[in-house]
Design an enzyme around this catalytic site. Sequence first.
Site, short mmCIF file in Angstrom:
data_model
loop_
_atom_site.label_atom_id
_atom_site.label_comp_id
_atom_site.label_asym_id
_atom_site.label_seq_id
_atom_site.Cartn_x
_atom_site.Cartn_y
_atom_site.Cartn_z
N LYS A 98 -2.65 -3.17 -16.25
CA LYS A 98 -1.57 -2.22 -16.48
C LYS A 98 -2.07 -0.78 -16.37
O LYS A 98 -3.04 -0.40 -17.01
CB LYS A 98 -0.95 -2.42 -17.86
CG LYS A 98 0.30 -1.54 -18.10
CD LYS A 98 0.73 -1.55 -19.54
CE LYS A 98 0.04 -0.51 -20.38
NZ LYS A 98 0.41 0.89 -20.02
N LEU A 156 -0.01 -3.23 -24.93
CA LEU A 156 -0.80 -2.04 -24.64
C LEU A 156 0.16 -0.86 -24.66
O LEU A 156 1.24 -0.93 -24.07
CB LEU A 156 -1.46 -2.14 -23.25
CG LEU A 156 -2.82 -2.82 -23.13
CD1 LEU A 156 -3.28 -2.79 -21.68
CD2 LEU A 156 -3.87 -2.14 -24.01
N ASP A 157 -0.24 0.23 -25.29
CA ASP A 157 0.61 1.42 -25.34
C ASP A 157 0.86 1.98 -23.95
O ASP A 157 0.09 1.74 -23.01
CB ASP A 157 -0.04 2.50 -26.21
CG ASP A 157 -0.29 2.03 -27.64
OD1 ASP A 157 0.54 1.25 -28.14
OD2 ASP A 157 -1.32 2.42 -28.21
N GLU A 158 1.88 2.79 -23.85
CA GLU A 158 2.22 3.42 -22.57
C GLU A 158 1.05 4.25 -22.04
O GLU A 158 0.82 4.30 -20.83
CB GLU A 158 3.46 4.30 -22.75
CG GLU A 158 3.92 4.99 -21.47
CD GLU A 158 5.14 5.86 -21.70
OE1 GLU A 158 5.67 6.41 -20.71
OE2 GLU A 158 5.57 6.01 -22.86
N SER A 191 -2.09 3.72 -22.58
CA SER A 191 -3.31 2.91 -22.46
C SER A 191 -3.21 2.06 -21.20
O SER A 191 -2.14 1.87 -20.64
CB SER A 191 -3.48 2.00 -23.68
OG SER A 191 -3.58 2.76 -24.88
#
Length: 260
Positions: free
Chosen positions: A79, A123-125, A127
């Site tokens: 990602k 996963l954070d935006e 990250s």
Amino acid sequence: MGTTRTHDGAEPVRLNKFMGQSGLCSRREADALIAEGLVSIDGETVTDAGRKILPGQTLTLAGAAQAKLAEGVTIVMNKPVGHVSGQPEPGKTPAVRLLTEANRIGAGEVPARDASLPPIGRLDEDSRGLLLLSSDGVVARAVIGPQSELDKEYLVRVTGDVTEKKLATLRHGLMLDGRVLKHARVTRMEPHRLRFVLKEGRNRQIRRMCEMVGLEVTDLIRIRIGPLRLDNLPEGRWRMLTAEERAALVAGSGGQGAGA
């Protein structure tokens, strides 16, 4: 062979909620399994989704239910920053938008646009790195179930003064949301580049941990979930989880999903 869970709490719990909290499956999956007669309490088959399990009672999930939970698919993705893992808010771009033929590596069909593929460990935006999207309940329990033994590894770049005292605090001296964090393995690779290995995944955990010791995260990439590594999967690309990788995840989790 079935899977069992005994309710050791003090209050009755709705059955689908108990199954979800026990890491057996999602609540939606629980409702379907109950309707099909694949769930029993103390030997009695249950078909009422509204049933509650009482303290001391034992739930059994039939072996056929495990096979049904294993029918899903799992996507392995690298990602990029700027994509959100799950259901996006207005104006946000979900990671599932990257599931196109052009972005695929190796064999496998592109999932349908309406396929349900929730993230297994978000996963954070802001990250990047290894993200699993899966409709496989066994994989979900192996990775994020309450009894999972899989650790997650991250490479983190920070700004601020990195001292041995701060590293020691990051390892075993912090509390988030009123709960003491499990011990983390934190090592310095370069003056401002750290390696984190965690056994849990609280909301924005690493960023918040670093903030608490006066460090700011400028880059965060997840490179491993248990035995599964990001390796050379290019950013923004995806592939199917192999049967061997699935088996390794389940085995490495401490058996969450045995019999599937």
